[in-house]
Design a protein around this motif. Structure first.
Motif, PDB file in Angstrom:
ATOM      1  N   ILE A 193       0.832  -1.192   0.000  1.00 60.34           N
ATOM      2  CA  ILE A 193       0.000   0.000   0.000  1.00 60.34           C
ATOM      3  C   ILE A 193       0.877   1.257   0.000  1.00 60.34           C
ATOM      4  O   ILE A 193       1.863   1.340   0.741  1.00 60.34           O
ATOM      5  CB  ILE A 193      -0.931   0.023   1.229  1.00 60.34           C
ATOM      6  N   GLY A 197      -2.385   0.484  -4.126  1.00 67.94           N
ATOM      7  CA  GLY A 197      -1.214  -0.362  -3.926  1.00 67.94           C
ATOM      8  C   GLY A 197      -0.634  -0.875  -5.226  1.00 67.94           C
ATOM      9  O   GLY A 197      -1.242  -0.763  -6.301  1.00 67.94           O
ATOM     10  N   GLU A 200      -7.766   2.830  -0.900  1.00 68.03           N
ATOM     11  CA  GLU A 200      -6.345   2.547  -0.729  1.00 68.03           C
ATOM     12  C   GLU A 200      -5.757   2.225  -2.098  1.00 68.03           C
ATOM     13  O   GLU A 200      -6.432   1.641  -2.948  1.00 68.03           O
ATOM     14  CB  GLU A 200      -6.131   1.369   0.213  1.00 68.03           C
ATOM     15  N   LEU A 209      -9.996  -1.022  -2.111  1.00 73.30           N
ATOM     16  CA  LEU A 209      -8.575  -1.109  -2.450  1.00 73.30           C
ATOM     17  C   LEU A 209      -8.457  -1.240  -3.959  1.00 73.30           C
ATOM     18  O   LEU A 209      -9.154  -2.043  -4.573  1.00 73.30           O
ATOM     19  CB  LEU A 209      -7.933  -2.330  -1.773  1.00 73.30           C
TER      20      LEU A 209
END
Length: 290
Positions: free
Chosen positions: A69, A100, A98, A120
């Protein structure tokens, strides 16, 4: 985006383990011939597996892919990645997910999370290295489209529904084998247990075909969202680049393939368990859309 063999195996394992546990605890006998109680019983356990998978999806994705991340960008590429996702998220009307990067040579990306404001989005190192900035932006827009459309939640709910009916009809079948064929009148015998497990395996595969059909439909919607956010030309270019790399095996865990940009190829009957439509069909759909 992801969910073929590993998701199927995980889901079937949940059903089978639940069946074995409930059999050993004697819970099955309380449902008996009362189909209403049996349906409620199956719904509780059918949704449990899919919802648990949904709530831990971000953690599982990070662990299984090795995604790192980005909290404090260390390079201008990471800075650009964060800024691009933030901009696309704002345009899509969702909270910043998030972001990543996962270490993989193949070009891929995925989105996951239990709701659209706690998601994510991750891309592979290979995609970042070989795709142009416009193509990477289109891939990110595609994943943001999955998040904004609520595909993770919807897919989990559909899986819960099919799990419910898999367990329900498997137990009806098991009871039929035990009572009508084996003539067992003394509670649930070994015939019920074996027939139920067998039926759950077979029906589970058929149920996964339904889930994968829905996943393919949502892929077109995510492509449309990507085209709106990043431009149709950029979205088509990104899909064409993925098609050019089809010789590179997709190694992302199958539990994530339903929400990845690149789901790999399957032909014939295996195509029914494909989480993504063929890239040619997706490109043609965008061209027709204009």
């Amino acid at each position: 985006m992801m969910r073929i063999m590993l998701f199927l195996a995980t889901n079937l394992a949940v059903l089978v383990i639940a069946s074995i546990t409930l059999k050993l605890l004697g819970v099955d006998r309380f449902t008996g011939q009362n189909h209403g109680s049996l349906l409620i019983f199956c719904a509780v356990f059918g949704f449990a597996g899919s919802l648990v998978s949904l709530f831990i999806s971000k953690w599982m994705a990070k662990m299984s892919t090795g995604t790192q991340i980005i909290t404090q960008p260390r390079t201008r590429h990471e800075q650009w990645l964060l800024q691009t996702v933030e901009e696309l998220s704002r345009e899509a009307g969702i909270k910043m997910p998030e972001v990543g990067i996962f270490p993989a040579y193949e070009s891929n990306a995925f989105a996951t999370g239990w709701n659209k404001n706690d998601a994510l989005v991750a891309v592979s190192q290979g995609l970042l290295e070989r795709f142009s900035p416009d193509e990477v932006r289109a891939v990110l827009a595609h994943e943001i489209g999955h998040v904004a459309n609520g595909d993770m939640v919807t897919l989990a709910l559909i899986q819960g529904v099919v799990n419910t009916f898999v367990m329900f009809f498997a137990r009806i079948f098991g009871n039929f084998v035990d009572k009508a064929i084996l003539k067992n009148e003394d509670g649930h015998g070994i015939g019920y247990f074996v027939a139920t497990i067998f039926a759950e395996l077979v029906l589970g595969i058929l149920a996964s075909i339904i889930v994968m059909w829905f996943s393919r439909k949502r892929e077109y919607k995510a492509d449309e969202a990507g085209a709106r956010l990043a431009g149709t030309g950029a979205m088509i270019a990104a899909l064409q680049r993925l098609r050019a790399e089809q010789g590179v095996p997709v190694q992302m865990p199958d539990s994530l393939t339903a929400f990845g940009i690149n789901g790999g190829l399957k032909n014939g009957l295996a195509g029914l368990l494909m989480s993504h439509p063929p890239l040619e069909d997706r490109i043609e759909a965008l061209r027709r859309r204009g």
